[in-house]
Design an enzyme around this catalytic site. Structure first.
Site: not given
Ligand code: MTE
Ligand code: HPA
Ligand code: MOS
Length: 749
Positions: A304, A706
């Site tokens: 990534r 993210e």
């Molecule tokens: N928001 C909160 N409050 N707590 C979390 O742990 N994780 C982040 C983001 N926002 C997180 C967060 C990360 S690393 C990711 S990948 C996404 O939430 C995952 O959730 P989603 O796929 O539902 O957006």
């Molecule tokens: N994003 C987050 N987590 C992951 C990914 C990615 O692209 N691939 C495998 N785990």
């Molecule tokens: Mo988020 S770093 O893809 O859990």
């Protein structure tokens, strides 16, 4: 709509791992971990610990019934050290006792005989020794070698970026409970229930159908529990297997900080070439990723980094090379952005470098090179770009030139305080870069009282995914949200899940939920057609808990209909599957279309630096952000604010510090500073991009988890600009820009 958990959160009623009522006979685990970063493990002496009050059993590698291996991508990570230790904090033995306190005290009585070996902490040293996790990865677009020869300006340099502690409020932990015929139920604070299930099966030798993993919610994961919840679940499960007793382990903060991996630090080299009109013609970059002692998720994180190495810019000639370097640190892992932020930081440094040397503003170069519709990313995907629109709509609202002018005027009048402004465009690809992971399932039950239950593979960790999934179901059935409940994430209800990661959980699980609900909806409308004597089910719809005919409410309510359908023996349950269409990636050519779509945004960041003390404040972060059409602005704005603050923390005050022996010195909140309420920006402005483009997001509401973190990168450059306004200097590109580093740059002796 507010996050459905908000009330139980503020009342302290939400259930986390540590709130699960314990079963009688529960044992408490504690790990004895390696006191040195690298060495040969010759012997473990647990005699004194065995005699300690309340100790039930001590487990070492030789006791495991299954394989001593938890490496998910590459089998290079033993659960318990056997012949060698690879990092300080590597688990060596498990102590089981009748109380947490006794387990912890007994663990301190264990002694290991370790013959020290030279620790490596620097990724470039590891690379020079050839100690790589995987062979180098490369992205190539055009021909950089020839392109550089045509450039009017070429600049090269080096950047350093540090790691970041996840600091989820809930530490890692698990609780394993024995079941019938050797089965084990594991409660885990994990983003990846299936990953935990697989790892537990490996170390216990049990089949997946014997292991049930259940997750209510997490007190934050941020990527730190995508892979690294596995070890603690395995420790508890192995102990349950060997003792037939329930076993719990919830880590203390300092254990968690010491034993778990963090965001990957990177050291990178760049070379950027521009023509006389400031078009970036060529970009060459080499990344040295500090992977730590084992692979963990380092390979996809590294990938990534490559995917995002040109951020929001179109550059026709790119050569990007990435090395995943094995060092004697705890294995580094996923962290919000998943390597993307590290790739973006380097191109932003290269642009800042070029701007400084050419005497233009970085914004001019950034603006000029934003990617357009139809232009190609280095990995072959063609952009459907909102880069320019987020920039121009942001500019209309916030007036970037005016913000810069205000800073310049302030600086002209102020001797010891200086303001800096920086622009930060962001472009983040949505989908797991490993195509097969982009699938999800949802199980929907409509009960005979009309209430609805949804189970998916998504894990709620504060990001509001359960709220969004409930909204999808409520909308499809035309019900108030209170009628819908999202159940725990459980591997017996939903199998073979991808982790909740890549910001894709709401899309994948929301779409699966939508499909399941639509199937049930169609069946119910057929029943309703008979009951309201409508000519066609197409005239009927659900709204406000009633059946509507041609948009007008009939007397048939949801609950009556549901009961009637059940009595007519109509299936009120559905298990649906969703797989993102149209995505692919081929690593043999390093080309494809890996992302369902991109999220774009442009932020402007303003800071004030106290040039006597080196301290700074973030005055504002104002962004124009591409939500698609947000289905929940309260949740999404929360994600943007949280992401920005976490990004700012990474770039400014959070300093992970390992000494050359591989010992974590920033091992508590007294030595590791994260943004508190006093260090959040004085103003966060969020402007939703106006667009009506179609996308593959659930209900057209783009992923938001993210991307906003990367707006925080702008703070680094804003501080750098303020420092340069005080004194004629060119600070190294070395993040985080802590107040100490700022001070050293302000006053070179
Ligand atoms: N928001 C909160 N409050 N707590 C979390 O742990 N994780 C982040 C983001 N926002 C997180 C967060 C990360 S690393 C990711 S990948 C996404 O939430 C995952 O959730 P989603 O796929 O539902 O957006
Ligand atoms: N994003 C987050 N987590 C992951 C990914 C990615 O692209 N691939 C495998 N785990
Ligand atoms: Mo988020 S770093 O893809 O859990």
């Amino acid at each position: 709509m507010k996050n459905l958990d908000s009330k139980s959160h503020v009342r302290g009623e939400s259930v986390y791992l540590d709130d699960i009522p314990l079963i009688q006979g529960t044992l408490y685990a504690c790990v004895f971990d390696s006191p040195v970063a690298h060495g040969k493990l010759n012997a473990v002496d647990a005699k004194e610990a065995e005699q300690y009050e309340g100790v039930y059993k001590i487990i070492t590698a030789k006791d495991l019934i299954g394989e001593n291996q938890i490496g998910g991508i590459i089998p290079d990570e033993p659960l318990l050290a056997d012949s060698e230790v690879h990092f300080q904090g590597m688990p060596i033995a498990i102590v089981l006792a009748d109380s947490e306190e006794n387990a912890r005290k007994a663990a301190k009585k264990i002694a290991a005989e370790i013959e020290p070996l030279e620790p490596v902490t620097d990724p470039r040293v590891a690379a020079a020794k050839g100690d790589l996790i995987i062979p180098p990865k490369k992205f190539i677009l055009g021909d950089t070698e020839n392109a550089f020869a045509t450039c009017d300006h070429v600049f090269a340099g080096r950047t350093e970026q540090n790691g970041q502690e996840h600091l989820y409020i809930e530490t890692q932990g698990a609780y394993a409970v024995p079941g019938e015929n050797g089965a084990i139920k594991v409660y885990s604070s994990t983003q990846g229930p299936t990953a935990v299930q697989r790892a537990v099966c490996r170390v216990t030798g049990l089949a997946m159908h014997q292991i049930e993993v259940d997750v209510q919610r997490l007190g934050g994961g941020f990527g730190g529990k995508e892979d690294q919840a596995n070890a603690w679940a395995c420790i508890c499960a192995v102990a349950t297997q060997l003792t037939k007793r329930p076993v719990k382990y919830a880590l203390h903060r300092m254990e968690d900080m010491r034993m778990t991996g963090k965001r990957h630090p990177y050291s990178s080299d760049y070379k950027i070439g521009l023509d006389k009109d400031l078009n970036i013609v060529a970009y060459e970059v080499t990344f040295y990723q500090n992977a730590g002692a084992s692979a963990d998720l380092s390979p996809p994180v590294l990938e990534r980094t490559l995917f995002h190495c040109t951020n929001s810019y179109f550059i026709p000639n790119v050569t990007a090379t990435a090395y995943s370097c094995r060092t004697n640190l705890p294995p580094n892992t996923a962290f919000r952005g998943f390597g993307g932020p590290q790739g973006m930081f380097v191109i932003e440094c290269a642009i800042a470098h070029a701007a400084e040397k050419l005497g233009v503003s970085a914004a001019e170069i950034q603006r000029k090179n934003l990617i357009f519709d139809g232009e190609e990313f280095p990995y072959g995907q063609i952009a459907e770009s909102e880069a320019i629109t987020t920039w121009t709509q942001g500019d209309e609202k916030y007036n970037f030139a005016q913000l810069q002018k205000e800073a310049d005027e302030f600086n002209a009048a102020s001797k010891y305080f200086k303001k800096g402004v920086a622009m930060m465009p962001v472009c983040f690809g949505i989908s797991f870069t490993k195509t097969p992971m982009n699938q999800a399932r949802s199980l929907v039950h409509v009960y005979t009282d009309g209430s609805v239950a949804v189970s998916t593979g998504a894990v709620e960790m504060g990001q509001g995914v359960n709220t969004k999934i409930a909204q999808v179901a409520a909308k499809t059935f035309g019900l108030p949200i209170e009628k819908v409940r999202v159940h725990t994430t459980n591997t017996q209800r939903i199998a073979n899940t991808s982790p909740t990661a890549a910001s894709a959980a709401a899309d994948l699980n929301g779409k699966a939920t939508q499909i399941a609900c639509e199937t049930i909806r169609t069946r119910l409308l057929e029943v309703a057609q008979k009951l309201v004597e409508s000519a066609s089910a197409l005239d009927l719809s659900f709204a406000d808990g009633f059946v509507h005919r041609n948009g007008e409410r009939t007397s048939l309510d949801w609950q009556t209909l549901v009961m009637d359908a059940h009595l007519s023996r109509v299936n009120l349950s559905e298990h649906a599957h969703y797989a993102t269409p149209g995505i692919n990636f081929d690593w043999t050519t390093a080309k494809g279309h890996p992302f369902a779509y991109h999220v774009y945004g442009t932020a402007v960041v303003g800071v004030t630096v106290d040039c006597l003390r080196g301290r700074y404040e973030v005055d504002y972060v104002k962004c124009c952000h591409d939500f698609g059409s947000s289905m929940n602005t309260e949740v999404d704005y929360g994600q943007i604010e949280g992401g920005i603050v976490q990004g700012l923390g990474w770039m400014t005050m959070e300093e992970v510090f390992y000494d050359t022996d591989g010992k974590l010195r920033s091992n508590a909140l007294s030595t590791y500073k994260v943004p508190d309420i006093y260090s959040v920006p004085k103003e966060i402005g969020i402007l939703p991009l106006e667009t009506n483009r179609e996308n593959l997001a659930v209900l057209n509401s783009k992923a938001v988890g993210e991307p906003p973190l990367m707006y925080g990168i702008g703070a680094y450059f804003a501080i750098r600009n303020a420092v340069k306004a005080f004194t004629d200097c060119s600070p190294d590109f070395d993040a985080p820009f802590t107040p100490e580093k700022v001070l050293l740059n302000l006053h070179t002796l």
